[in-house]
Design a protein around this motif. Structure first.
Motif, short mmCIF file in Angstrom:
data_model
loop_
_atom_site.label_atom_id
_atom_site.label_comp_id
_atom_site.label_asym_id
_atom_site.label_seq_id
_atom_site.Cartn_x
_atom_site.Cartn_y
_atom_site.Cartn_z
N VAL A 179 -8.21 18.31 8.49
CA VAL A 179 -6.84 18.66 8.14
C VAL A 179 -6.49 17.89 6.88
N THR A 180 -6.03 18.58 5.85
CA THR A 180 -5.66 17.92 4.61
C THR A 180 -4.18 18.15 4.32
N SER A 181 -3.52 17.10 3.89
CA SER A 181 -2.09 17.18 3.57
C SER A 181 -1.69 15.88 2.88
N THR A 182 -0.60 15.93 2.13
CA THR A 182 -0.05 14.72 1.55
C THR A 182 1.23 14.30 2.28
N GLU A 183 1.63 15.06 3.31
CA GLU A 183 2.80 14.70 4.13
C GLU A 183 2.42 13.52 5.02
N LYS A 184 3.34 12.57 5.20
CA LYS A 184 3.06 11.41 6.05
C LYS A 184 2.89 11.79 7.51
N SER A 185 3.56 12.85 7.94
CA SER A 185 3.46 13.31 9.32
C SER A 185 2.91 14.74 9.32
N ILE A 186 1.87 14.97 10.12
CA ILE A 186 1.29 16.31 10.22
C ILE A 186 1.28 16.75 11.68
N GLN A 187 1.50 18.04 11.89
CA GLN A 187 1.45 18.61 13.24
C GLN A 187 0.49 19.80 13.18
N PHE A 188 -0.34 19.91 14.20
CA PHE A 188 -1.34 20.97 14.24
C PHE A 188 -1.71 21.26 15.68
N TYR A 220 0.84 -1.19 0.00
CA TYR A 220 0.00 0.00 0.00
C TYR A 220 0.87 1.24 0.00
N LYS A 221 0.27 2.36 -0.42
CA LYS A 221 0.94 3.66 -0.32
C LYS A 221 0.02 4.64 0.39
N PHE A 222 0.62 5.58 1.09
CA PHE A 222 -0.14 6.63 1.75
C PHE A 222 -0.49 7.68 0.70
N THR A 223 -1.76 8.07 0.63
CA THR A 223 -2.18 9.04 -0.39
C THR A 223 -2.54 10.40 0.18
N GLY A 224 -2.68 10.53 1.49
CA GLY A 224 -2.95 11.83 2.09
C GLY A 224 -3.94 11.78 3.23
N TRP A 225 -4.02 12.91 3.91
CA TRP A 225 -4.97 13.10 5.02
C TRP A 225 -6.21 13.81 4.47
N SER A 226 -7.37 13.47 5.01
CA SER A 226 -8.60 14.16 4.63
C SER A 226 -9.42 14.46 5.87
N GLY A 227 -10.43 15.28 5.69
CA GLY A 227 -11.26 15.69 6.81
C GLY A 227 -10.94 17.13 7.20
N GLU A 257 -13.07 20.41 17.83
CA GLU A 257 -13.18 18.97 17.64
C GLU A 257 -12.88 18.68 16.17
N LEU A 258 -11.93 17.77 15.93
CA LEU A 258 -11.48 17.50 14.57
C LEU A 258 -11.71 16.05 14.18
N MET A 259 -12.02 15.83 12.93
CA MET A 259 -12.10 14.50 12.35
C MET A 259 -11.05 14.47 11.24
N ILE A 260 -10.07 13.58 11.37
CA ILE A 260 -8.99 13.49 10.40
C ILE A 260 -8.83 12.02 10.02
N GLN A 261 -8.71 11.76 8.72
CA GLN A 261 -8.58 10.38 8.24
C GLN A 261 -7.34 10.24 7.39
N ALA A 262 -6.58 9.17 7.62
CA ALA A 262 -5.46 8.81 6.76
C ALA A 262 -5.98 7.93 5.64
N ASN A 263 -5.51 8.19 4.43
CA ASN A 263 -5.98 7.44 3.27
C ASN A 263 -4.81 6.68 2.64
N PHE A 264 -5.07 5.42 2.33
CA PHE A 264 -4.08 4.54 1.71
C PHE A 264 -4.71 3.91 0.47
N SER A 265 -3.87 3.57 -0.50
CA SER A 265 -4.36 2.82 -1.65
C SER A 265 -3.38 1.71 -1.97
N LYS A 266 -3.92 0.66 -2.58
CA LYS A 266 -3.07 -0.48 -2.97
C LYS A 266 -2.11 -0.03 -4.05
#
Length: 72
Positions: free
Chosen positions: A38-47, A29-36, A52-61
């Motif tokens: 906070v959005t970013s394509t960096e593997k590590s995010i700081q905020f 799999y590969k990491f494709t980005g954060w959604s919700g 109240e936040l909803m953040i999802q990591a997205n991966f694809s085959k």
């Protein structure tokens, strides 16, 4: 664990606290980005938690082209 990878750093934070989330894809799999909230394509995010936040990591085959790029 999520389909395609793992996330470290999640949890419950107080407003005003700094938070860091890191996505790590599993083999195939590969990491494709954060959604919700906070959005970013960096593997590590700081905020800073300001609501109240909803953040999802997205991966694809990985597909055949992704695998060949990895070994060339």
């Amino acid at each position: 664990d999520f389909a395609g990878g793992t996330i470290t750093g999640g949890g419950i934070f107080e407003f005003g606290e700094s938070a860091t989330l890191t996505a790590s894809p599993v083999t195939g799999y590969k990491f494709t980005g954060w959604s919700g909230d906070v959005t970013s394509t960096e593997k590590s995010i700081q905020f800073t938690v300001s609501s109240e936040l909803m953040i999802q990591a997205n991966f694809s085959k990985l597909d055949v082209d992704d695998w060949s790029d990895k070994f060339n």
